[in-house]
Design an enzyme around this catalytic site. Structure first.
Site, PDB file in Angstrom:
ATOM      1  NE  ARG A   4     -12.713  -0.971   1.951  1.00 11.49           N
ATOM      2  CZ  ARG A   4     -13.510   0.066   1.758  1.00 11.49           C
ATOM      3  NH1 ARG A   4     -13.906   0.384   0.530  1.00 11.49           N
ATOM      4  NH2 ARG A   4     -13.905   0.811   2.763  1.00 11.49           N
ATOM      5  CG  ASN A  49     -21.296  11.691   8.288  1.00 13.24           C
ATOM      6  OD1 ASN A  49     -20.713  12.638   8.826  1.00 13.24           O
ATOM      7  ND2 ASN A  49     -21.426  10.509   8.863  1.00 13.24           N
ATOM      8  CB  ALA A  61      49.915  10.755  -6.050  1.00 14.60           C
TER       9      ALA A  61
END
Length: 456
Positions: free
Chosen positions: A16, A168, A422
């Site tokens: 399903r 159940n 840098a």
């Protein structure tokens, strides 16, 4: 518990759900259905058998440490138990039969069920619950007190029996030899051509053996899952319960409806979790942590007093105490940040260690790196760790300063208190307390623009 064997029925196909995978492999609350059931089962007995069919190899790989029974054909619950007859033929104790798709069943409920069975000296017992909407469930008809008279399937019930709201759960406890003997007497003379375990209950009742019915208060615990909608509903319920539990222990969750926390997660008191956060797997978060929105943390540890800002992804990593990460930092593959480390905007750290007090605040990639204490990693820094064939390490020692937009081409070591200018592309080791400049020298050509325009 002694002399107790557990049989988990996990062979079913998720028809399903319209899935090619076995039903028990689908996930709720961060774990598969079978993992949730096994967690509860292990609390009452280590002697566990799992019946497998669809996706058998995937199920076996997922849950080591248990024994498996192969059910080649899936012909009902009774048939699933029949498949285990050889494994149970010399066992004289009790068998607890559990569906593999009841992830909310708790250890406490199983313990109470087993105690009820033993104290009542029942040959078999059935776990039951009251349902406000019992449509489709088998109804429990009691003889008197705690004794069961019958279980009547919905399609076979009379109008009078349909008024019964006790259902159940398909969770049973049997005396093993009696169960195996009764299995030889059940048939498949029904519309589905299947063997049902409820027929064993009918046989035992007809033999005047005592069958108990143990009713629990929380029907949620026995909710089975057959559709994607039910999967989503149970997932929501499980996650909400996790949030409620954490809030009761001192965790602030601003919006539980948008906060997704797996069942196995641990979070310390006075931690604050903002909306739209996902915390997954076996993550451990210590006290006084703040986690901001749109962050995902999986299988990681976050130290006390740390702050995780918006949009971070932290996977398989460890943050020490008083760490700041983000916004939009990505830590993965055993990234380890020591106490007081700061990692900022769009910094990615992979398989690297950052020592206490180190900072990398903007737009950096640090991969396969060992970085010492009090290092400053400038914006745009990259450890170039991959040469097209294999990965190489970068080592940055304590106190180093890595200038903006530098590339450290591994394998390479930056010494203690060294500086990288840098814009450098560093290919050689930099000695301690040195300055490395690895970029083209700047040239100024005065009047160049005017000369260029004159040529046009």
């Amino acid at each position: 518990m002694e002399n107790l064997r557990i049989l988990i029925l996990a062979a079913g196909k998720s028809t399903r759900m319209k899935s090619k995978y076995a039903k028990v492999l689908h996930r709720v609350g961060g774990s598969t259905l079978i993992e949730h059931v096994l967690r509860a089962a292990h609390s009452v007995s280590p002697d566990i058998f799992v019946v497998v069919g669809h996706s058998a190899e995937k199920v076996k790989a997922l849950v080591p440490g248990v024994k498996f029974v192969d059910q080649q054909e899936q012909l009902g619950t009774g048939h699933a138990v029949m498949a285990a007859r050889e494994s149970f033929s010399r066992f004289s104790g009790d068998v607890l039969v559990l569906p593999g798709d009841v992830p909310l069943i708790s250890a406490r409920t199983l313990e109470a069920f087993i105690k009820f069975h033993h104290e009542g000296e029942f040959t078999a017992s059935v776990l039951t619950a009251e349902s406000a909407n019992p449509h489709g469930y088998g109804r429990v008809v009691r003889r008197h007190g705690n004794e069961l008279n019958s279980i009547v399937e919905h399609r076979d019930a009379t109008p009078e029996i349909l008024k019964i709201s006790e259902i159940n759960s398909s969770i049973y406890l049997f005396n093993a030899p009696t169960l195996l003997e009764s299995l030889t007497k059940i048939g498949n003379n029904n519309a589905q051509g299947e063997y049902y375990l409820t027929d064993v209950i009918e046989i035992l009742v007809n033999q005047r053996l005592k069958v108990g019915a143990f009713k629990i208060a929380a029907i949620d615990e026995i909710l089975g899952i057959n559709t994607r909608q039910e999967l989503a509903a149970v997932d929501r319920l499980m996650r909400r319960r996790k949030c409620e539990s954490l809030m009761a222990e001192g965790v602030t969750i601003i919006d539980p409806d948008t906060t997704f926390i797996d069942a196995g997660v641990e979070i310390g008191a006075d931690t604050i979790i903002y909306p739209s956060v996902q915390i997954q797997g076996k993550t451990v978060i210590d006290e006084d942590v703040t986690i901001h929105s749109f962050t995902r943390i999986s299988n990681s540890r976050i130290g006390a007093g740390s702050v995780v800002l918006e949009g971070c992804v932290i996977v398989d990593s460890e943050l020490g105490e008083r760490v700041s990460a983000g916004p939009y930092a990505h830590l993965r593959m055993a990234a380890k940040l020591a106490d007081t480390v700061k990692v900022g905007n769009f910094v990615e750290i992979k398989n690297s260690t950052l020592g206490a007090g180190t900072k990398s605040m903007h737009l950096a990639y640090l991969g396969d790196a060992t970085i010492g204490k009090n290092v400053n990693v400038g914006a745009g820094v990259i450890t170039c760790n991959y040469d097209g064939v294999k990965k190489h390490p970068t080592i940055i020692e304590d106190g180093a300063f890595i200038g903006t937009d530098s590339q450290l081409i591994a394998p390479v070591r930056i010494g203690k208190d060294a500086y990288v200018a840098a814009g450098s592309s560093v290919t050689d080791d930099v000695p301690p307390e040195s300055l490395a400049i690895a970029r083209g020298r700047q040239a100024i050509k005065e009047g160049w623009v005017k000369r260029r325009k004159q040529k046009e």
